[in-house]
Design a protein around this motif. Structure first.
Motif, PDB file in Angstrom:
ATOM      1  N   ILE A  61       1.013  -1.124   0.064  1.00  0.00           N
ATOM      2  CA  ILE A  61      -0.152   0.037   0.059  1.00  0.00           C
ATOM      3  C   ILE A  61       0.868   1.370   0.100  1.00  0.00           C
ATOM      4  O   ILE A  61       0.751   2.379  -0.681  1.00  0.00           O
ATOM      5  N   SER A  62       1.981   1.170   0.701  1.00  0.00           N
ATOM      6  CA  SER A  62       2.968   2.247   0.843  1.00  0.00           C
ATOM      7  C   SER A  62       3.299   2.586  -0.479  1.00  0.00           C
ATOM      8  O   SER A  62       3.416   3.840  -1.021  1.00  0.00           O
ATOM      9  N   MET A  63       3.684   1.609  -1.344  1.00  0.00           N
ATOM     10  CA  MET A  63       4.429   1.739  -2.709  1.00  0.00           C
ATOM     11  C   MET A  63       3.266   2.253  -3.643  1.00  0.00           C
ATOM     12  O   MET A  63       3.786   3.202  -4.312  1.00  0.00           O
ATOM     13  N   ILE A  64       2.040   1.973  -3.312  1.00  0.00           N
ATOM     14  CA  ILE A  64       1.000   2.667  -4.344  1.00  0.00           C
ATOM     15  C   ILE A  64       1.027   4.146  -3.877  1.00  0.00           C
ATOM     16  O   ILE A  64       0.891   4.779  -4.788  1.00  0.00           O
ATOM     17  N   ARG A  65       1.037   4.370  -2.719  1.00  0.00           N
ATOM     18  CA  ARG A  65       0.913   5.752  -2.295  1.00  0.00           C
ATOM     19  C   ARG A  65       2.137   6.711  -2.480  1.00  0.00           C
ATOM     20  O   ARG A  65       1.912   7.790  -2.658  1.00  0.00           O
ATOM     21  N   ASN A  66       3.105   6.005  -2.880  1.00  0.00           N
ATOM     22  CA  ASN A  66       4.336   6.567  -3.310  1.00  0.00           C
ATOM     23  C   ASN A  66       4.167   6.657  -4.884  1.00  0.00           C
ATOM     24  O   ASN A  66       5.245   7.284  -5.389  1.00  0.00           O
ATOM     25  N   GLY A  67       3.233   6.313  -5.477  1.00  0.00           N
ATOM     26  CA  GLY A  67       3.223   6.600  -6.774  1.00  0.00           C
ATOM     27  C   GLY A  67       2.972   5.519  -7.770  1.00  0.00           C
ATOM     28  O   GLY A  67       3.019   5.474  -9.035  1.00  0.00           O
ATOM     29  N   LEU A  68       3.161   4.339  -7.486  1.00  0.00           N
ATOM     30  CA  LEU A  68       2.927   3.009  -8.166  1.00  0.00           C
ATOM     31  C   LEU A  68       1.585   2.818  -8.631  1.00  0.00           C
ATOM     32  O   LEU A  68       0.639   2.695  -7.993  1.00  0.00           O
ATOM     33  N   GLN A  69       1.289   2.755  -9.986  1.00  0.00           N
ATOM     34  CA  GLN A  69      -0.130   2.774 -10.650  1.00  0.00           C
ATOM     35  C   GLN A  69      -0.311   1.339 -10.759  1.00  0.00           C
ATOM     36  O   GLN A  69      -0.389   0.925 -11.839  1.00  0.00           O
ATOM     37  N   ALA A  70      -0.436   0.322  -9.553  1.00  0.00           N
ATOM     38  CA  ALA A  70      -0.631  -0.846  -9.630  1.00  0.00           C
ATOM     39  C   ALA A  70      -1.879  -1.296 -10.185  1.00  0.00           C
ATOM     40  O   ALA A  70      -2.045  -2.291 -11.023  1.00  0.00           O
ATOM     41  N   GLU A  71      -2.851  -0.326 -10.542  1.00  0.00           N
ATOM     42  CA  GLU A  71      -4.176  -0.549 -11.361  1.00  0.00           C
ATOM     43  C   GLU A  71      -4.075  -0.919 -12.704  1.00  0.00           C
ATOM     44  O   GLU A  71      -4.689  -1.500 -13.289  1.00  0.00           O
ATOM     45  N   ARG A  72      -2.861  -0.374 -13.021  1.00  0.00           N
ATOM     46  CA  ARG A  72      -2.466  -0.596 -14.653  1.00  0.00           C
ATOM     47  C   ARG A  72      -2.388  -2.155 -14.942  1.00  0.00           C
ATOM     48  O   ARG A  72      -2.369  -2.657 -15.968  1.00  0.00           O
ATOM     49  N   LEU A  73      -1.989  -2.856 -13.769  1.00  0.00           N
ATOM     50  CA  LEU A  73      -1.905  -4.393 -14.059  1.00  0.00           C
ATOM     51  C   LEU A  73      -3.379  -5.307 -14.397  1.00  0.00           C
ATOM     52  O   LEU A  73      -3.052  -6.154 -14.682  1.00  0.00           O
ATOM     53  N   ILE A  74      -4.445  -4.563 -13.985  1.00  0.00           N
ATOM     54  CA  ILE A  74      -5.669  -5.105 -14.356  1.00  0.00           C
ATOM     55  C   ILE A  74      -6.087  -4.834 -15.762  1.00  0.00           C
ATOM     56  O   ILE A  74      -6.384  -3.393 -16.055  1.00  0.00           O
ATOM     57  N   THR A  75      -6.127  -5.678 -16.446  1.00  0.00           N
ATOM     58  CA  THR A  75      -6.525  -5.411 -17.881  1.00  0.00           C
ATOM     59  C   THR A  75      -8.138  -5.943 -18.441  1.00  0.00           C
ATOM     60  O   THR A  75      -8.630  -5.730 -19.271  1.00  0.00           O
ATOM     61  N   ALA A  76      -8.797  -6.543 -17.520  1.00  0.00           N
ATOM     62  CA  ALA A  76     -10.106  -7.150 -17.824  1.00  0.00           C
ATOM     63  C   ALA A  76     -10.816  -7.173 -16.464  1.00  0.00           C
ATOM     64  O   ALA A  76     -10.211  -7.707 -15.444  1.00  0.00           O
ATOM     65  N   GLU A  77     -12.128  -6.621 -16.372  1.00  0.00           N
ATOM     66  CA  GLU A  77     -12.929  -6.897 -15.149  1.00  0.00           C
ATOM     67  C   GLU A  77     -14.280  -7.189 -15.762  1.00  0.00           C
ATOM     68  O   GLU A  77     -14.643  -6.943 -16.892  1.00  0.00           O
ATOM     69  N   TYR A  78     -14.878  -8.461 -15.048  1.00  0.00           N
ATOM     70  CA  TYR A  78     -15.960  -8.912 -15.626  1.00  0.00           C
ATOM     71  C   TYR A  78     -16.989  -9.105 -14.432  1.00  0.00           C
ATOM     72  O   TYR A  78     -16.569  -9.362 -13.346  1.00  0.00           O
ATOM     73  N   SER A  79     -18.143  -8.997 -14.948  1.00  0.00           N
ATOM     74  CA  SER A  79     -19.257  -9.284 -13.871  1.00  0.00           C
ATOM     75  C   SER A  79     -18.989 -10.819 -13.351  1.00  0.00           C
ATOM     76  O   SER A  79     -18.711 -11.743 -14.464  1.00  0.00           O
ATOM     77  N   PHE A  80     -19.079 -11.189 -12.267  1.00  0.00           N
ATOM     78  CA  PHE A  80     -19.180 -12.792 -11.822  1.00  0.00           C
ATOM     79  C   PHE A  80     -19.961 -13.636 -12.512  1.00  0.00           C
ATOM     80  O   PHE A  80     -19.494 -14.705 -12.984  1.00  0.00           O
ATOM     81  N   GLU A  81     -21.127 -13.344 -13.033  1.00  0.00           N
ATOM     82  CA  GLU A  81     -22.060 -14.029 -14.017  1.00  0.00           C
ATOM     83  C   GLU A  81     -21.579 -14.309 -15.369  1.00  0.00           C
ATOM     84  O   GLU A  81     -21.976 -15.242 -16.152  1.00  0.00           O
ATOM     85  N   ASP A  82     -20.277 -13.595 -15.965  1.00  0.00           N
ATOM     86  CA  ASP A  82     -19.656 -13.571 -17.170  1.00  0.00           C
ATOM     87  C   ASP A  82     -18.445 -14.250 -16.996  1.00  0.00           C
ATOM     88  O   ASP A  82     -17.436 -14.158 -17.761  1.00  0.00           O
ATOM     89  N   ALA A  83     -18.372 -15.314 -15.919  1.00  0.00           N
ATOM     90  CA  ALA A  83     -17.020 -15.909 -15.584  1.00  0.00           C
ATOM     91  C   ALA A  83     -16.682 -16.691 -16.766  1.00  0.00           C
ATOM     92  O   ALA A  83     -15.453 -16.802 -16.865  1.00  0.00           O
ATOM     93  N   ALA A  84     -17.474 -17.472 -17.313  1.00  0.00           N
ATOM     94  CA  ALA A  84     -16.975 -18.405 -18.477  1.00  0.00           C
ATOM     95  C   ALA A  84     -16.400 -17.622 -19.336  1.00  0.00           C
ATOM     96  O   ALA A  84     -15.286 -18.137 -19.941  1.00  0.00           O
ATOM     97  N   GLU A  85     -16.914 -16.415 -19.765  1.00  0.00           N
ATOM     98  CA  GLU A  85     -16.248 -15.718 -20.777  1.00  0.00           C
ATOM     99  C   GLU A  85     -14.897 -15.071 -20.302  1.00  0.00           C
ATOM    100  O   GLU A  85     -13.810 -15.038 -21.066  1.00  0.00           O
ATOM    101  N   ALA A  86     -14.831 -14.838 -19.011  1.00  0.00           N
ATOM    102  CA  ALA A  86     -13.581 -14.316 -18.478  1.00  0.00           C
ATOM    103  C   ALA A  86     -12.545 -15.339 -18.393  1.00  0.00           C
ATOM    104  O   ALA A  86     -11.350 -15.061 -18.947  1.00  0.00           O
ATOM    105  N   TYR A  87     -12.854 -16.557 -17.980  1.00  0.00           N
ATOM    106  CA  TYR A  87     -11.942 -17.807 -18.047  1.00  0.00           C
ATOM    107  C   TYR A  87     -11.553 -17.857 -19.616  1.00  0.00           C
ATOM    108  O   TYR A  87     -10.326 -18.330 -19.751  1.00  0.00           O
ATOM    109  N   ARG A  88     -12.333 -17.996 -20.747  1.00  0.00           N
ATOM    110  CA  ARG A  88     -12.061 -18.361 -21.716  1.00  0.00           C
ATOM    111  C   ARG A  88     -11.015 -17.305 -22.178  1.00  0.00           C
ATOM    112  O   ARG A  88      -9.789 -17.540 -23.029  1.00  0.00           O
ATOM    113  N   ARG A  89     -11.101 -16.039 -22.122  1.00  0.00           N
ATOM    114  CA  ARG A  89     -10.389 -14.948 -22.434  1.00  0.00           C
ATOM    115  C   ARG A  89      -9.062 -15.046 -21.806  1.00  0.00           C
ATOM    116  O   ARG A  89      -7.776 -15.043 -22.397  1.00  0.00           O
TER     117      ARG A  89
END
Ligand SMILES: [Zn+2]
Ligand SMILES: [Zn+2]
Length: 342
Positions: free
Chosen positions: A300-328
């Motif tokens: 958390i300190s590293m993030i508050r020091n400027g690390l933009q860790a959310e850039r590592l997240i490239t896909a968000e799916y609704s839980f209901e669309d899990a099959a598609e998320a796993y496929r991708r």
């Protein structure tokens, strides 16, 4: 409760899973976000399937505090992937991953999870749900731990063999720490994303005839200060062992059967500076598995020091669309994939 069940052969279904039992010292958490981990492909892709799912990167809100003095109903919490006994030498240091009685969380891709209250982290307001999953689980914890414990420092050159989600995280964090990162992979999309994460140079292992020479050319013939095996491929481990600078470190973070015994024969191929066995070059060979519970606040300190860790997240799916998320994801989604539960 509703949850994912792995059916084998890269398929899954939504099903009723047994409600988790809340035992002494446990807390019941309603899942808000869970992340797909590369390690899940070991059971998702082959035939056979599972009774439930191997999800283990998760955050949510407290549903039943079960007598907790730290948390109340509705508090946002991150749940540690590895849950130790809480009493041994290692647990008391916040290194629960070394606990002999540690167990891995499972069925995190479900409505609820149960974990020990002592292995829950409070989530501050400035940390979003998807980011909290990365920090509490091993999504960010593994690349963080590997990058910090290997001793990467400003001015270093590092080599990351394999830029799946863990390799991408290491590329991002090591760039943040002031190193120049060489990313090596066979997937052009993964290499392009590694550049977005800050990679200084990339090597396509399929298209490069002599990877060793490519690495030495990039490093004035010396080799990287620290090399990370994040693919578990023996040949890439060999390259890491052979090209790392004398006095440098090779760290393996990959699951696999690769190892030092298979490298020995090849080390005699070295010329000049690289000549000699790994002991003759003062190489430090290390492992790095899961993340320590105690690393959470430092991340958390590293993030508050400027690390933009959310850039590592490239896909968000609704839980209901899990099959598609796993496929991708199985097709090679570039970064981390998060399932958002309603
Ligand atoms: Zn994981
Ligand atoms: Zn313990």
């Amino acid at each position: 409760m509703r949850g994912i069940r792995f059916l084998g052969n890269s398929t899954l279904g939504m099903t009723d899973l047994p409600d988790p039992e809340v035992g002494p010292g446990d807390m019941l958490v309603r899942v808000k976000a869970s992340a797909i981990c590369g390690s899940e492909m070991e059971t998702f892709i082959p035939p056979g399937g599972l009774e439930g799912n191997p999800g283990h990167e998760v955050m949510g809100v407290v549903e039943d505090p079960n007598g907790s003095k730290r948390f109340k109903k509705g508090d946002r919490v991150g749940v540690a992937t590895l849950q130790g006994c809480g009493e041994c030498f290692w647990c008391r240091q916040g290194k629960q991953d070394f606990c002999k009685k540690a167990s891995v969380l499972k069925n995190a891709h479900s409505e609820y999870v149960v974990g020990k209250e002592i292995w829950m982290q409070p989530v501050p307001d400035d940390i979003t749900d998807p980011l909290a999953v990365m920090l509490a689980g091993d999504g960010m914890g593994v690349p963080y731990g590997a990058s910090v414990r290997s001793g990467v420092k400003p001015g270093d050159i590092t080599a990351v063999f394999g830029v799946g989600p863990v390799g991408q995280g290491m590329t991002m964090i090591q760039t943040f720490l002031g190193a120049r990162v060489i990313a090596i992979d066979v997937n052009p999309k993964a290499l392009a994303f590694a550049e977005e994460m800050g990679a200084w140079k990339t090597i396509n292992a399929n298209e490069t005839r002599d990877i060793r020479s490519a690495i030495w050319d990039m490093t004035d013939g010396f080799g990287p200060n620290v090399s990370f095996d994040a693919c578990g491929v023996q040949e890439m481990f060999n390259v890491a062992m052979e090209t790392t600078i004398p006095g440098g470190t090779v760290m393996t973070v990959a699951h696999g059967t690769h190892g030092i015994d298979n490298v020995r024969e090849r080390l005699s191929f070295h010329v000049d500076l690289q000549k000699g066995e790994f002991w003759g070059r003062n190489l430090c060979v290390r492992g790095n598995w899961a993340c320590h519970f105690g690393d959470y606040t430092d991340q958390i300190s590293m993030i508050r020091n400027g690390l933009q860790a959310e850039r590592l997240i490239t896909a968000e799916y609704s839980f209901e669309d899990a099959a598609e998320a796993y496929r991708r994801f199985a097709e090679g989604e570039r970064g981390k994939t998060i399932l958002i539960h309603s």
